[in-house]
Write an enzyme that holds these catalytic residues in place. Structure first.
Site, short mmCIF file in Angstrom:
data_model
loop_
_atom_site.label_atom_id
_atom_site.label_comp_id
_atom_site.label_asym_id
_atom_site.label_seq_id
_atom_site.Cartn_x
_atom_site.Cartn_y
_atom_site.Cartn_z
N ASN A 12 12.55 -8.69 1.29
CA ASN A 12 11.32 -8.58 2.09
C ASN A 12 10.93 -9.97 2.60
OD1 ASN A 12 9.56 -9.89 0.03
ND2 ASN A 12 10.23 -8.11 -1.14
N ASP A 67 10.99 -2.52 -4.78
CA ASP A 67 10.75 -1.35 -5.63
C ASP A 67 12.03 -0.58 -5.93
OD1 ASP A 67 8.02 -1.70 -6.02
OD2 ASP A 67 7.55 -0.80 -4.08
N LYS A 104 33.18 -5.27 0.94
CA LYS A 104 32.28 -5.15 2.09
C LYS A 104 32.34 -3.72 2.66
CE LYS A 104 31.50 -6.97 6.68
NZ LYS A 104 32.11 -7.58 7.85
N PHE A 155 -1.08 -9.02 -7.42
CA PHE A 155 -1.32 -9.13 -5.98
C PHE A 155 -0.99 -7.79 -5.34
CE2 PHE A 155 -2.07 -13.50 -4.36
CZ PHE A 155 -2.27 -14.11 -5.59
N LYS A 196 -3.93 0.09 -8.26
CA LYS A 196 -2.98 -0.81 -8.96
C LYS A 196 -3.68 -1.58 -10.07
CE LYS A 196 -0.23 -1.17 -4.78
NZ LYS A 196 0.22 -1.97 -3.64
N LYS A 233 -2.10 -0.82 -13.66
CA LYS A 233 -1.32 -1.92 -14.26
C LYS A 233 -2.15 -2.71 -15.27
CE LYS A 233 1.55 -2.00 -10.13
NZ LYS A 233 2.75 -2.56 -9.53
#
Ligand code: CTP
Length: 414
Positions: free
Chosen positions: A220, A289, A299, A332, A346, A350
């Protein structure tokens, strides 16, 4: 009042190593009194003067007060100085520049190293306190104000200038802050810098990479900047910091125990290894995730279409939330919609003390920027919306919130 401030500063200054930079302004003579105050408080002082400063005050005065040779010339006939200025910065607990002229301030902001004070400044990793002193018109020049703003955003401290009658006869802002105020500011910075001594802080930063084949991976846009800024801010407070970092292009914060990882699974293992000992855990990492169910050994060749089977990665923070004992746990949340609702979910799921949420679609608040604009949601139900600021400034604000939680715990004994 001043006496009270001085008393407070005394204990923290004892045994500290202070670099005192003096630049060429009429207030340079007051630096002698500042040097005397530092010495009297038990600090060890080394003085660096710019060539212009020597026109205003004799190095001999500072040499006598500091009981050490004054550093004033980059090319003093031997190579000793050029190496010594780096040695000085390694030992320094604080670098105070008083007076700091418009010229020196702007040179710091521009990274110019044309005298011994400037080369030392650029090599310095300790906190820096600037006491600007100049004519009012000079102080109000947009270039100077912009440079000061830039330096503050980089973490430089500033005391003054005061308002008063200036040497040129004008009255206005530009007068160097009284030496007692500079002395007290130095004490405050040193105190703040040791307030987290003995605390172990565990931080995760950056993205993770989940290999598809030897060439490709899923990742990301996370740059790691927020986590690295938090690591630096915690180190500045005197904490010991373990930084578990996914791949980034960032310079490792000096003094952090850096553990480099690639995958979410590696991050999970590194974090769990250090979690039980940690007092404060901050998870800025953007963990993938999912990972490919199979990492192809060769490959993958192109064809009509390709379907990748993905399997979930462990949720590191949720695992920590379940194992949490005394730790302060901070998460975060990077969102594109329903920010509050997602962040609150969250926070609860968490078992966090607070969560820092931002909308990545908003200008200046996304991945890979130097700034961020966040909302903080606390376990107790409070929330705060902070303004757009640099990630370095935000790191300071977030650690202040942790400070409040630590104080709350100390008073309630939990
Ligand atoms: N996190 C984690 N392990 C994961 C995923 C996320 O430790 N596998 C942590 C992040 O470091 C962050 C917080 O959980 O502190 C929230 O991450 P985010 O990606 O915003 O949320 P997710 O829990 O992954 O939920 P969703 O993808 O549905 O938004």
């Amino acid at each position: 009042m001043n006496m009270e401030k001085n008393k407070q500063s005394n204990s923290i200054l004892a045994g500290k190593f202070i670099l005192l930079g003096i630049t060429g302004g009429i207030a340079a003579y007051k630096a002698a009194e500042l040097c005397r105050l530092f010495i009297k408080a038990g600090a060890s002082v080394r003085v660096i003067m710019t060539p212009a400063a020597k026109e205003f005050i004799s190095p001999l005065t500072l040499q006598t007060l500091s009981k050490h040779q004054v550093y004033d010339d980059l090319f003093a006939g031997t190579k000793r100085y050029t190496v010594e200025h780096v040695e000085l910065t390694k030992a320094a607990d604080l670098f105070v520049v008083a007076p700091a002229t418009a010229n020196t301030i702007s040179k710091i902001a521009g990274g110019i190293a044309d005298n011994l004070l400037m080369t030392t400044m650029l090599a310095a990793r300790c906190p820096v306190l600037l006491a600007p002193a100049m004519n009012t018109q000079m102080y109000q020049h947009p270039a100077l104000l912009e440079n000061l703003r830039k330096l503050r955003a980089w973490g430089y401290h500033q005391v003054g200038p005061a308002i008063g009658e200036l040497a040129c006869g004008d009255t206005g802002a530009g007068k160097m802050a009284p030496v007692e105020e500079i002395f007290a500011a130095a004490g405050r910075i040193l105190r703040q810098n040791s307030s987290w001594q003995g605390l172990k802080v565990l931080i995760t930063a950056g993205p993770t990479r989940e290999a598809i084949d030897p060439i490709r991976f899923i990742t990301n846009h996370s740059s790691g900047k927020m986590g690295y800024a938090l690591a630096e801010a915690a180190l500045e407070r005197g904490a010991s910091v373990t930084l578990v970092s996914g791949p980034t292009n960032l310079e490792p914060p000096r003094g952090a125990d850096l553990i480099r990882v690639n995958t979410a699974q590696q991050m999970y293992e590194a974090v769990l290894e250090h979690f039980d000992d940690a007092h404060i855990v901050i998870k800025t990492a953007a963990v993938a995730d999912y990972r490919p169910a199979v990492r192809q050994k060769e490959k993958i060749k192109k064809g009509e279409s390709l379907t990748l089977e993905l399997v979930p990665n462990p949720d590191i923070l949720a695992t920590l939330g379940k194992r949490k004992k005394q730790q302060i746990l901070i998460g975060f949340a990077a969102e594109t919609n329903n920010l509050e609702q997602n962040a609150l979910r969250k926070l609860k799921q968490k078992n966090l003390d607070f969560i820092v949420a931002n909308n990545v679609t908003q200008e200046g608040a996304g991945f890979n920027t130097d700034t961020n604009q966040v909302q903080i949601f606390f376990a107790g139900g409070d929330s705060k919306c902070l303004e757009l600021m640099s990630k370095k400034e935000l790191a300071g604000c977030l650690l202040q919130e942790v400070d409040l939680l630590l104080k709350e715990r100390n008073t309630t004994g939990s």
